[in-house]
Enzyme design. Sequence first.
Site, PDB file in Angstrom:
ATOM      1  N   HIS A  49       0.864  -1.190   0.000  1.00 34.03           N
ATOM      2  CA  HIS A  49       0.000   0.000   0.000  1.00 34.03           C
ATOM      3  C   HIS A  49       0.894   1.232   0.000  1.00 34.03           C
ATOM      4  CE1 HIS A  49       1.085   0.161   4.216  1.00 34.03           C
ATOM      5  NE2 HIS A  49       0.517  -1.014   4.450  1.00 34.03           N
ATOM      6  N   GLY A  51       1.875   3.139   2.235  1.00 38.17           N
ATOM      7  CA  GLY A  51       2.884   3.167   3.299  1.00 38.17           C
ATOM      8  C   GLY A  51       4.172   2.487   2.838  1.00 38.17           C
ATOM      9  N   HIS A  52       4.029   1.288   2.271  1.00 35.95           N
ATOM     10  CA  HIS A  52       5.207   0.604   1.722  1.00 35.95           C
ATOM     11  C   HIS A  52       5.853   1.456   0.630  1.00 35.95           C
ATOM     12  CE1 HIS A  52       2.638  -2.987   2.947  1.00 35.95           C
ATOM     13  NE2 HIS A  52       3.759  -3.219   3.611  1.00 35.95           N
ATOM     14  N   GLY A 162       9.184   1.226   8.714  1.00 31.42           N
ATOM     15  CA  GLY A 162       8.149   2.206   9.013  1.00 31.42           C
ATOM     16  C   GLY A 162       8.018   2.459  10.509  1.00 31.42           C
ATOM     17  N   GLN A 163       7.806   3.721  10.854  1.00 25.76           N
ATOM     18  CA  GLN A 163       7.518   4.094  12.245  1.00 25.76           C
ATOM     19  C   GLN A 163       6.219   3.454  12.715  1.00 25.76           C
ATOM     20  OE1 GLN A 163       9.198   5.524  14.571  1.00 25.76           O
ATOM     21  NE2 GLN A 163       7.529   5.716  16.040  1.00 25.76           N
ATOM     22  N   LYS A 164       5.344   3.100  11.774  1.00 27.22           N
ATOM     23  CA  LYS A 164       4.098   2.390  12.091  1.00 27.22           C
ATOM     24  C   LYS A 164       4.378   1.198  13.021  1.00 27.22           C
ATOM     25  CE  LYS A 164       0.031   0.277  11.052  1.00 27.22           C
ATOM     26  NZ  LYS A 164       0.376  -1.114  11.174  1.00 27.22           N
ATOM     27  N   ASP A 165       5.479   0.487  12.749  1.00 24.79           N
ATOM     28  CA  ASP A 165       5.876  -0.639  13.598  1.00 24.79           C
ATOM     29  C   ASP A 165       7.040  -0.171  14.475  1.00 24.79           C
ATOM     30  OD1 ASP A 165       4.333  -3.162  12.428  1.00 24.79           O
ATOM     31  OD2 ASP A 165       4.911  -1.873  10.776  1.00 24.79           O
ATOM     32  N   LEU A 199      -2.242   3.309   7.462  1.00 27.23           N
ATOM     33  CA  LEU A 199      -2.347   2.300   6.405  1.00 27.23           C
ATOM     34  C   LEU A 199      -1.739   0.994   6.909  1.00 27.23           C
ATOM     35  CD1 LEU A 199      -1.355   4.273   3.180  1.00 27.23           C
ATOM     36  CD2 LEU A 199      -3.609   3.871   4.151  1.00 27.23           C
ATOM     37  N   SER A 201      -1.712  -3.472   5.732  1.00 30.06           N
ATOM     38  CA  SER A 201      -2.228  -4.547   4.875  1.00 30.06           C
ATOM     39  C   SER A 201      -3.442  -5.193   5.526  1.00 30.06           C
ATOM     40  CB  SER A 201      -1.143  -5.602   4.640  1.00 30.06           C
ATOM     41  OG  SER A 201       0.012  -5.000   4.101  1.00 30.06           O
TER      42      SER A 201
HETATM   43  P1  AMP Z   1       4.831  -5.255   6.447  1.00 27.65           P
HETATM   44  O1  AMP Z   1       4.598  -5.613   5.013  1.00 27.65           O
HETATM   45  O2  AMP Z   1       3.571  -5.032   7.217  1.00 27.65           O
HETATM   46  O3  AMP Z   1       5.805  -6.178   7.128  1.00 27.65           O
HETATM   47  O4  AMP Z   1       5.535  -3.831   6.442  1.00 27.65           O
HETATM   48  C1  AMP Z   1       6.731  -3.611   5.739  1.00 27.65           C
HETATM   49  C2  AMP Z   1       7.306  -2.290   6.139  1.00 27.65           C
HETATM   50  O5  AMP Z   1       6.361  -1.253   5.811  1.00 27.65           O
HETATM   51  C3  AMP Z   1       7.576  -2.182   7.646  1.00 27.65           C
HETATM   52  O6  AMP Z   1       8.807  -1.515   7.861  1.00 27.65           O
HETATM   53  C4  AMP Z   1       6.405  -1.360   8.124  1.00 27.65           C
HETATM   54  O7  AMP Z   1       6.675  -0.621   9.299  1.00 27.65           O
HETATM   55  C5  AMP Z   1       6.181  -0.433   6.947  1.00 27.65           C
HETATM   56  N1  AMP Z   1       4.816   0.117   6.966  1.00 27.65           N
HETATM   57  C6  AMP Z   1       3.655  -0.571   7.137  1.00 27.65           C
HETATM   58  N2  AMP Z   1       2.605   0.282   7.180  1.00 27.65           N
HETATM   59  C7  AMP Z   1       3.116   1.525   7.046  1.00 27.65           C
HETATM   60  C8  AMP Z   1       2.551   2.835   7.026  1.00 27.65           C
HETATM   61  N3  AMP Z   1       1.233   3.040   7.164  1.00 27.65           N
HETATM   62  N4  AMP Z   1       3.370   3.904   6.875  1.00 27.65           N
HETATM   63  C9  AMP Z   1       4.725   3.713   6.743  1.00 27.65           C
HETATM   64  N5  AMP Z   1       5.315   2.498   6.751  1.00 27.65           N
HETATM   65  C10 AMP Z   1       4.537   1.426   6.902  1.00 27.65           C
END
Ligand code: AMP
Length: 301
Positions: A49, A51-52, A162-165, A199, A201
């Site tokens: 999305h 965010g990624h 992402g700061q989200k995590d 945002l 997944s």
């Molecule tokens: P994931 O696919 O959920 O493992 O996320 C992959 C990377 O995308 C991780 O570093 C997350 O922190 C980052 N990420 C997920 N959602 C967001 C978001 N809304 N804004 C910024 N980064 C994000």
Amino acid sequence: MNSMHETTEFDLQSRLPVARTPEQVRKKVAEARAKGHIIGFVPTMGALHAGHLSLIEHAKRRDAFVVVSIYVNPTQFAPHEDLSSYPRPFADDHRKCADAGVDLVFAPTDETMYPPGDETRVQPGALATGLCGPHRPGHFEGVCTVVARLFNLVAPDFACFGQKDAQQALIIKRMVTDLQYPIEIVVCPTLREPDGLALSSRNAYLSADERTRALCLYRALSAGRESLLTGNAAERAATVMHETIAQPAPPDAIDYLVAVDATNLQPVTEASRRVLLAGAIRIGKTRLIDNLLVDLPPQRT
Ligand code: AMP
């Protein structure tokens, strides 16, 4: 019709190669290095999305050869979690990466990441004991293990998270320092929907009603931020967050909703300068996390 579809897929493949094995990814990265590129890495579990994409944009802005991994890592899911139902729209993800100017997608198989006989794990320390730690047993060990392996395979100069995590980003920074990876960890801001929902997944799991209710977490965190910025102590901000999330439509469960020191995830003290307001809630079957960073005003009582 078939041939048109195949041509399109073929074009996409040639525009953006997909490495599946360690040999393939190492070869492509070595070729890029030989041409003088620095290597930027964005690890993801796919279902990409905006965010990624913002992490990818950051890496592109540094003029790097950008590698995106797409891998739903089984070791970071507890047995009762959503590993089997986690979305895997690989063709869409590949196209999004191509459109975003990614240079290489690394999409390993489980056998590549966890070869037969595999038993070594990377165990994080105190940073993993609070917040999501107790609610997701083994999660951060799985994250550290897969990220360490991906770092070994991709060997990037920098990697974007992402700061989200927020807890994950802190744990990865700690791991990189402790295991002496020569990799810069870049933490990028959380991208949100216009109404504030972070945002994720997992937002795709939400029904229309659940999507409306999901906003309670951001509203609570925002109220906590307001409370801190008007000079209240962290305990008060935490109370405000709990009061706010309870009205008018509380989530189905709150795993945690806390104000902690942003550097170590421990209780806020006199010495704390930055507070992490963080929460994890359940809306129906979906678990959502979010957080806000707040720099404390200099003169606090
Ligand atoms: P994931 O696919 O959920 O493992 O996320 C992959 C990377 O995308 C991780 O570093 C997350 O922190 C980052 N990420 C997920 N959602 C967001 C978001 N809304 N804004 C910024 N980064 C994000």
